[in-house]
Design an enzyme around this catalytic site. Sequence first.
Site, mmCIF file in Angstrom:
data_model
loop_
_atom_site.group_PDB
_atom_site.id
_atom_site.type_symbol
_atom_site.label_atom_id
_atom_site.label_comp_id
_atom_site.label_asym_id
_atom_site.label_seq_id
_atom_site.Cartn_x
_atom_site.Cartn_y
_atom_site.Cartn_z
ATOM 1 N N HIS A 142 0.871 -1.111 0.018
ATOM 2 C CA HIS A 142 -0.126 -0.228 -0.012
ATOM 3 C C HIS A 142 0.639 1.434 -0.008
ATOM 4 C CE1 HIS A 142 -3.315 2.835 1.456
ATOM 5 N NE2 HIS A 142 -2.625 3.171 2.083
ATOM 6 N N GLU A 143 2.008 1.198 0.926
ATOM 7 C CA GLU A 143 2.710 2.467 1.100
ATOM 8 C C GLU A 143 3.572 2.719 -0.346
ATOM 9 O OE1 GLU A 143 2.338 4.546 3.341
ATOM 10 O OE2 GLU A 143 0.984 3.381 4.435
ATOM 11 N N HIS B 48 1.724 4.414 -3.050
ATOM 12 C CA HIS B 48 1.460 5.892 -3.037
ATOM 13 C C HIS B 48 2.522 6.525 -3.575
ATOM 14 C CE1 HIS B 48 -1.686 6.519 -0.435
ATOM 15 N NE2 HIS B 48 -1.400 5.685 0.776
ATOM 16 N N GLU C 276 -6.212 6.957 -0.806
ATOM 17 C CA GLU C 276 -6.095 5.654 0.122
ATOM 18 C C GLU C 276 -6.700 4.330 -0.886
ATOM 19 O OE1 GLU C 276 -4.188 5.371 2.901
ATOM 20 O OE2 GLU C 276 -3.566 7.427 2.504
#
Length: 299
Positions: free
Chosen positions: A169-170, A173, A226
């Site tokens: 997920h990070e 970004h 997100e």
Amino acid sequence: MAIDPYGNQAQGGQRRGFGFGGIRWWVLLLFAGYAAYYWISNRSTDPLTGEAVVIDKNISPEDEKALGLQAWEELLTTEKPISPSDPNAQAVRAIMQRLVAKIPQVEDALAAEHNLTAPHIEKTFEWDVNLLQSDQVNAFCLPGGKMAVYTGLIPVAQNDNAMAIVMGHEITHALLRHGAQRMTEQKLAQIGQMAGAMSGMDQSQMQAVMAVYGYGRALPYARKQETQADEMGLMLAAAACFDPREAIPLWERMDAASGGEAPPEFSSTHPNPGTRIQNLQALMPKAMEYRAKFCESAK
């Protein structure tokens, strides 16, 4: 007779030329026109999501990388990473290596879904990850590939599969250039603030306008980012042979760890855990397809 700094004259305390309610609407219209031009001229389609994004053309991936590296160096002056020989640090590094190895394949697959070509900005990234001592249940990845995982995340993640989902997920970004998008959004917000100030809005009017912008645009935009990171991060973890189904119990544990103190979703930059779990459950069939397609050990 009083003369204001904008050249409008008034007699007997009555100001003229300001428009309805004391606001110079022509000023707002001029700024609105400029904001529309800025928005349209910097608009493009993200190949990995298929969605329209606005990124200032003056902000290049290299600029983002330089800012990320600067932030990383500043962080390391105040935070001391745990020794690379620590078993947890080694586990985190191994997870990152597996995720990074699958980025090209996942990007190509996602872009192909939209009949577009992946940009592969990760080719210039200088990937690195450090485990930092902190009770924070958190991790982040800066533009350019520098990543930190806090030790507080370990007991909540509980296993490599869940940790990979958070790290994926990070990483996403950074791959989706969310930092550049946020900088562009901030510039648009600054244009709006300048318009309000120069049009004659008072403080209460400015606060009302910014509140509408925050709840109507800024916060939903952050939640959308997100959700995008959740989707691509899940595909990345699945392609790297991690079990994407661990995302559901992970976010149940995240919710429990927060103690139910998360703000209402409409006033938050993040979806609430319930929304997140629902979205991830809907994505699970696709994630399992990615795992079957890209994970050699699953074949």
